[in-house]
Design an enzyme around this catalytic site. Sequence first.
Site, PDB file in Angstrom:
ATOM      1  N   CYS A 148       0.815  -1.215   0.000  1.00  0.00           N
ATOM      2  CA  CYS A 148       0.000   0.000   0.000  1.00  0.00           C
ATOM      3  C   CYS A 148       0.852   1.271   0.000  1.00  0.00           C
ATOM      4  O   CYS A 148       0.587   2.211  -0.773  1.00  0.00           O
ATOM      5  CB  CYS A 148      -0.951  -0.008   1.194  1.00  0.00           C
ATOM      6  SG  CYS A 148      -0.178  -0.345   2.785  1.00  0.00           S
ATOM      7  N   GLY A 175      -4.338  -0.327   8.267  1.00  0.00           N
ATOM      8  CA  GLY A 175      -3.436  -1.137   7.460  1.00  0.00           C
ATOM      9  C   GLY A 175      -3.066  -2.439   8.130  1.00  0.00           C
ATOM     10  O   GLY A 175      -2.656  -3.401   7.473  1.00  0.00           O
ATOM     11  N   HIS A 213      -2.788   6.493   4.572  1.00  0.00           N
ATOM     12  CA  HIS A 213      -1.352   6.611   4.810  1.00  0.00           C
ATOM     13  C   HIS A 213      -0.837   7.930   4.236  1.00  0.00           C
ATOM     14  O   HIS A 213      -1.302   8.386   3.181  1.00  0.00           O
ATOM     15  CB  HIS A 213      -0.591   5.475   4.131  1.00  0.00           C
ATOM     16  CG  HIS A 213      -0.776   4.130   4.767  1.00  0.00           C
ATOM     17  ND1 HIS A 213      -1.456   3.931   5.941  1.00  0.00           N
ATOM     18  CD2 HIS A 213      -0.334   2.896   4.363  1.00  0.00           C
ATOM     19  CE1 HIS A 213      -1.432   2.636   6.242  1.00  0.00           C
ATOM     20  NE2 HIS A 213      -0.759   1.993   5.308  1.00  0.00           N
TER      21      HIS A 213
END
Length: 340
Positions: A130, A161, A251
């Site tokens: 990711c 995550g 993120h």
Amino acid sequence: MSNLKHVAVVGATGAVGAEMLRCLEQRHFPVGQLTLLASARSAGKTLKFKGEDVTIKELTPESFAGVDIALFSAGGGISRDFAPHAVKAGAVVVDNSSYFRMDPNVPLVVPEINAEDVKGHQGIIANPNCTTAISLMALYPLHQAFGVKRIIASSYQAVSGTGAQAIEELAKQSREWASENREWDAAKLDSKPHVYPHQIAFNAIPHVDSFLDNGYTKEEMKMENEGRKIMHHPDFRASVTCVRIPVFRSHSISISAEFEKPVDLAIAREVLSKAPGLDVLDDPANKVYPLALDIAGRDNCAIGRLRLDCALGNGLSFWVVGDQLLKGAALNAVQIAECL
């Protein structure tokens, strides 16, 4: 394959699996038949797809009969054990785990960058990490313009995550602090963490994934290793520090990049403004820059804080944010399926 596809989602009950279903529905993917697969304890439960209840089935080696595309998001062990069965049954696997990413026979794809690599698949296509995917959405257009040599980066990664248990741990710790009416500087809690090695609420943990002999973590090395493969750039170098922070979703990555050619800021902005899947939010004077809270739930990544780097030759520094459940996972997987 016919126009309508038989799609299987492996790991359908997880956070990424739920986003895969949403992406398939919202992007009007031509799903003719949908098979939802998970562990035995989830079998018999239902999930909604296009307003209809779809019953979850137990994942077995025989689950893929008639499946055209299998989207995997259930961890590397499941991918290792079951992806070959899906391929043998005639399906194309799009795998969200790290298990196949560095296999030279498996394309590693971000469709905005290397969609052509899909054509070389032998039954399995890998979804990148990711943090790597989000970073490259901003870095690759700049690489095309100026030729990236290396980056120094720090990631600020959301707890989702890690998964549902990490989300609950952050929420529980936050509630514990608030319920006890503690002073602002009495933030260290008495309860012991379970998911992370240290308390995540009100903290920043410079430890994502396991440590390697070189002192970096596996997560940190993925940026260099996967970046080289996706960009077809074997000399690309990346020194990364990955940090888990008390954010639920999206993120953020701070990147200082050094290029072969001198960087023109106006050209960089123009290139980025035309890049697919990327929004430019860069007006610091008016406090406009990408924020995790704002990008959560959005398909596009966003870049801001663009500035010539004062320490690197031919350098550019920037801040990029993306929803790691979407472009970092589910959305990218569905886009790969669209390429098929």
